[in-house]
Every structure is written in C-alpha cells, then in structure tokens.
Write an enzyme that holds these catalytic residues in place. Sequence first.
Site, PDB file in Angstrom:
ATOM      1  N   HIS A 100      14.574  56.717  29.046  1.00 41.40           N
ATOM      2  CA  HIS A 100      13.370  56.050  29.543  1.00 41.40           C
ATOM      3  C   HIS A 100      13.744  54.737  30.216  1.00 41.40           C
ATOM      4  O   HIS A 100      14.710  54.075  29.839  1.00 41.40           O
ATOM      5  CB  HIS A 100      12.363  55.798  28.415  1.00 41.40           C
ATOM      6  N   HIS A 102      12.178  51.063  31.049  1.00 44.25           N
ATOM      7  CA  HIS A 102      11.109  50.096  30.778  1.00 44.25           C
ATOM      8  C   HIS A 102      10.792  49.351  32.072  1.00 44.25           C
ATOM      9  O   HIS A 102      11.714  48.946  32.800  1.00 44.25           O
ATOM     10  CB  HIS A 102      11.570  49.034  29.778  1.00 44.25           C
TER      11      HIS A 102
HETATM   12  P1  5GP Z   1      14.063  51.651  23.294  1.00 44.39           P
HETATM   13  O1  5GP Z   1      14.350  50.591  22.279  1.00 44.39           O
HETATM   14  O2  5GP Z   1      14.451  53.036  22.786  1.00 44.39           O
HETATM   15  O3  5GP Z   1      14.642  51.353  24.638  1.00 44.39           O
HETATM   16  O4  5GP Z   1      12.495  51.631  23.518  1.00 44.39           O
HETATM   17  C1  5GP Z   1      11.620  52.544  22.977  1.00 44.39           C
HETATM   18  C2  5GP Z   1      10.233  52.057  23.330  1.00 44.39           C
HETATM   19  O5  5GP Z   1       9.317  53.092  23.057  1.00 44.39           O
HETATM   20  C3  5GP Z   1       9.779  50.838  22.529  1.00 44.39           C
HETATM   21  O6  5GP Z   1       9.454  49.783  23.423  1.00 44.39           O
HETATM   22  C4  5GP Z   1       8.561  51.340  21.749  1.00 44.39           C
HETATM   23  O7  5GP Z   1       7.527  50.391  21.653  1.00 44.39           O
HETATM   24  C5  5GP Z   1       8.137  52.554  22.560  1.00 44.39           C
HETATM   25  N1  5GP Z   1       7.526  53.606  21.750  1.00 44.39           N
HETATM   26  C6  5GP Z   1       8.006  54.130  20.598  1.00 44.39           C
HETATM   27  N2  5GP Z   1       7.181  55.094  20.135  1.00 44.39           N
HETATM   28  C7  5GP Z   1       6.163  55.182  21.026  1.00 44.39           C
HETATM   29  C8  5GP Z   1       4.990  56.002  21.089  1.00 44.39           C
HETATM   30  O8  5GP Z   1       4.716  56.838  20.237  1.00 44.39           O
HETATM   31  N3  5GP Z   1       4.160  55.811  22.155  1.00 44.39           N
HETATM   32  C9  5GP Z   1       4.437  54.890  23.126  1.00 44.39           C
HETATM   33  N4  5GP Z   1       3.555  54.786  24.117  1.00 44.39           N
HETATM   34  N5  5GP Z   1       5.528  54.103  23.099  1.00 44.39           N
HETATM   35  C10 5GP Z   1       6.379  54.242  22.054  1.00 44.39           C
END
Ligand code: 5GP
Length: 137
Positions: A100, A102
């Site tokens: 993903h 951001h």
């Molecule tokens: P990472 O740390 O893996 O780069 O970011 C994962 C992101 O996914 C985090 O910013 C977190 O808030 C978001 N996230 C985790 N679970 C969910 C979810 O169920 N729905 C949405 N919309 N975002 C999520």
Amino acid sequence: MAENCIFCKIAAGQIPSLKIYEDKEILAFLDIGPISEGHTLVIPKQHYTKVHECPPQVLASIMSVLPKVAAAVFAASAADGYNILCNNGRAAGQLVEHLHFHIIPRKTGDGVFSRWPASKYPQGKAEEIAEKIRAKL
Ligand code: 5GP
Ligand code: ZN
C-alpha cells in the site's frame, strides 16, 4: 486473496472502507488511523507484500492512479504538501502485509516525521555500497 489479509478483505468488499477511488486493479480508501485528515491508502486489489514482489505492470497501474488521487487529497485537505510513503517489511514500519502507498497531507510545521536521521559516509564507503547494489541488479 491472501488468508487473513485485511486489505484483501477490503478490496473484496468483505470489510467496509471509505472508498476514494476504484477501478479493476486499484482501490484507494481512507486510512482508519489517519496521521492527518485525508490520509489515504492506495492498494492493488491483488495481494503482494512488497514493492519488489509486485509485477511492474501492477506498479505501473498504481502509479498511473496515484497523481489523480494525490491531487484530490491535496486539494480537499487544504494541505501545504503531502508525503507518499510505502513501508516495505516490518523493520520499515509495515504492519499490514498487503502492498500500500500512503498519501499523507501535511501542514507547514506540523512536526510529522520530524526525525530524519541523515548521516555521512566515511571516505570510500559510498562507492563500495553503490557497487554492491549495482551487482544485485
Ligand atoms: P503500514 O504501517 O502497514 O504501512 O500501514 C498500515 C495502515 O493501514 C495504517 O496507517 C493503519 O491505520 C491502516 N489500517 C489498518 N487496518 C485498517 C482497516 O481495517 N481499514 C483502514 N481503512 N485502514 C486500516
Ligand atoms: Zn492482501
């Protein structure tokens, strides 16, 4: 679809999300734990974990959508700037193991990501590292 992957479930519509953009391959939706208002995630619908594991054509599709979504996030959040961030691996802060990107709206002086621990290479080290990386291409 990867087992127990929350973003696969979101892509399949099994878990609700606030969708911003969707096409055959790509989905963009609001992050549930925003660093700032409008914090959006852009994902491929197919499950890949890291950038280097994702086929270039899928990355191309993500990149072709990113400017449009980033422009909308930027305009709607009245931000002064934005970061595009892609964490790859737990050590890099990746908690959800579905690739993903951001899009994080930023305001001047908001202090987000204020630590940028830049360092300097000792004499000769940069050349050595560059050669090591080139050898892996
Ligand atoms: P990472 O740390 O893996 O780069 O970011 C994962 C992101 O996914 C985090 O910013 C977190 O808030 C978001 N996230 C985790 N679970 C969910 C979810 O169920 N729905 C949405 N919309 N975002 C999520
Ligand atoms: Zn997944």
